[in-house]
Structure formats: structure tokens, C-alpha cells
Design an enzyme around this catalytic site. Structure first.
Site, PDB file in Angstrom:
ATOM      1  N   ILE A  27       0.830  -1.211   0.000  1.00  0.00           N
ATOM      2  CA  ILE A  27       0.000   0.000   0.000  1.00  0.00           C
ATOM      3  C   ILE A  27       0.867   1.265   0.000  1.00  0.00           C
ATOM      4  O   ILE A  27       0.409   2.344  -0.396  1.00  0.00           O
ATOM      5  CB  ILE A  27      -0.953  -0.031   1.225  1.00  0.00           C
ATOM      6  CG1 ILE A  27      -2.149   0.867   1.003  1.00  0.00           C
ATOM      7  CG2 ILE A  27      -0.225   0.304   2.512  1.00  0.00           C
ATOM      8  CD1 ILE A  27      -3.261   0.660   2.024  1.00  0.00           C
ATOM      9  N   HIS A  94       5.657 -12.046   5.504  1.00  0.00           N
ATOM     10  CA  HIS A  94       5.512 -11.550   4.133  1.00  0.00           C
ATOM     11  C   HIS A  94       6.902 -11.299   3.567  1.00  0.00           C
ATOM     12  O   HIS A  94       7.766 -10.736   4.243  1.00  0.00           O
ATOM     13  CB  HIS A  94       4.669 -10.273   4.076  1.00  0.00           C
ATOM     14  CG  HIS A  94       5.036  -9.252   5.105  1.00  0.00           C
ATOM     15  ND1 HIS A  94       4.657  -9.356   6.424  1.00  0.00           N
ATOM     16  CD2 HIS A  94       5.787  -8.118   5.011  1.00  0.00           C
ATOM     17  CE1 HIS A  94       5.136  -8.336   7.103  1.00  0.00           C
ATOM     18  NE2 HIS A  94       5.838  -7.571   6.271  1.00  0.00           N
TER      19      HIS A  94
HETATM   20  P1  5GP Z   1       6.912  -4.907   7.485  1.00  0.00           P
HETATM   21  O1  5GP Z   1       7.408  -3.620   8.057  1.00  0.00           O
HETATM   22  O2  5GP Z   1       6.007  -5.646   8.454  1.00  0.00           O
HETATM   23  O3  5GP Z   1       7.994  -5.764   6.911  1.00  0.00           O
HETATM   24  O4  5GP Z   1       6.044  -4.514   6.230  1.00  0.00           O
HETATM   25  C1  5GP Z   1       4.675  -4.310   6.262  1.00  0.00           C
HETATM   26  C2  5GP Z   1       4.296  -3.725   4.924  1.00  0.00           C
HETATM   27  O5  5GP Z   1       2.895  -3.871   4.767  1.00  0.00           O
HETATM   28  C3  5GP Z   1       4.616  -2.240   4.777  1.00  0.00           C
HETATM   29  O6  5GP Z   1       5.482  -2.048   3.659  1.00  0.00           O
HETATM   30  C4  5GP Z   1       3.266  -1.590   4.585  1.00  0.00           C
HETATM   31  O7  5GP Z   1       3.299  -0.530   3.654  1.00  0.00           O
HETATM   32  C5  5GP Z   1       2.398  -2.740   4.108  1.00  0.00           C
HETATM   33  N1  5GP Z   1       0.996  -2.653   4.488  1.00  0.00           N
HETATM   34  C6  5GP Z   1       0.501  -2.373   5.720  1.00  0.00           C
HETATM   35  N2  5GP Z   1      -0.835  -2.436   5.708  1.00  0.00           N
HETATM   36  C7  5GP Z   1      -1.205  -2.765   4.436  1.00  0.00           C
HETATM   37  C8  5GP Z   1      -2.469  -2.991   3.815  1.00  0.00           C
HETATM   38  O8  5GP Z   1      -3.544  -2.893   4.422  1.00  0.00           O
HETATM   39  N3  5GP Z   1      -2.450  -3.309   2.489  1.00  0.00           N
HETATM   40  C9  5GP Z   1      -1.278  -3.433   1.788  1.00  0.00           C
HETATM   41  N4  5GP Z   1      -1.394  -3.743   0.483  1.00  0.00           N
HETATM   42  N5  5GP Z   1      -0.072  -3.236   2.352  1.00  0.00           N
HETATM   43  C10 5GP Z   1      -0.035  -2.913   3.665  1.00  0.00           C
END
Ligand code: 5GP
Length: 111
Positions: A27, A94
Site C-alpha cells: 500500500i 511476508h
Molecule cells: P513490514 O514492516 O512488516 O515488513 O512490512 C509491512 C508492509 O505492509 C509495509 O510495507 C506496509 O506498507 C504494508 N501494508 C501495511 N498495511 C497494508 C495494507 O492494508 N495493504 C497493503 N497492500 N499493504 C499494507
């Protein structure tokens, strides 16, 4: 939260889907191409994912497929942020697949 994307309760721009994985656009993209690949089955982080080798292999295969679909022929990164020091914000494992331009140094923080 990503379980809700799998369930269709939160919209996402899906790039690719298999029986066991889902790939959708981040997102808040940090590169011209920024796709998240998740296993459908919930695993909190890459350590838990490693206990399910079939799911781990499926996530990597989908990451490779995303790179092909996104035409990342000049290269890309696959990143699993893990835990507080890794900057993990969402506790459903992820893989970030990022590319589409030179990505710069691997880490920005000074050691
Ligand atoms: P992390 O910091 O956990 O490795 O990455 C989480 C990622 O998820 C971030 O890059 C953030 O932009 C993305 N993200 C968070 N909420 C959402 C959402 O509701 N939809 C999508 N498509 N991405 C999300």
C-alpha cells in the site's frame, strides 16, 4: 491483518495467487515495483515459516513468479523483515519483492 486480505475483507491489488500463496502490491511502495508475498496459512514470521518447508518453498516460488510478472530482469530484492530490530510491522510473514530501479545500499543504517 493480512489474513483479512486473504479472506477478501480488506481490498488489495493482487498480482498473483496460488492455492497456498497470495501476492499483492504494498500500500506504501518503497520502489517502482513493491509486492508482498504471503502464505495463505498464518505464520507470524520467517522463523515460523521455516517450520513449514512446503509453505516456505511456495512463498519463494511465488516471489520468483512475481519478479517475472513485474519484468524485474535487471534484478530485485526479496526481504523478510523480522522482529523489532528488523522493522517488522505486520505479524503475518511476508516477503517484500522490490525492484524496478537501482535499490542502493542494502542497509541505510550506519553500523
Ligand atoms: P513490514 O514492516 O512488516 O515488513 O512490512 C509491512 C508492509 O505492509 C509495509 O510495507 C506496509 O506498507 C504494508 N501494508 C501495511 N498495511 C497494508 C495494507 O492494508 N495493504 C497493503 N497492500 N499493504 C499494507
Amino acid at each position: 491483518m493480512f489474513c483479512r486480505i486473504v479472506a477478501g475483507e480488506i481490498p488489495a491489488t493482487v498480482v498473483h495467487r496460488t492455492a497456498t500463496t497470495l501476492a499483492f502490491r504494498d500500500i506504501d511502495p518503497k520502489a517502482p515495483s513493491h509486492v508482498l508475498v504471503i502464505p495463505v496459512a498464518h505464520h507470524a514470521n520467517v522463523i515460523e515459516l521455516a517450520t513449514d518447508p512446503a509453505a516456505a518453498a511456495d512463498v519463494l516460488a511465488t516471489a520468483a513468479k512475481v519478479a517475472e510478472l513485474e519484468d524485474l530482469t535487471d534484478g530485485f530484492r526479496v526481504i523478510f523483515n523480522t522482529g523489532a530490530h528488523g522493522g517488522q510491522e505486520v505479524s503475518h510473514v511476508h516477503a517484500h519483492v522490490v525492484g524496478g530501479a537501482p535499490l542502493g545500499p542494502m542497509l541505510s543504517a550506519q553500523r
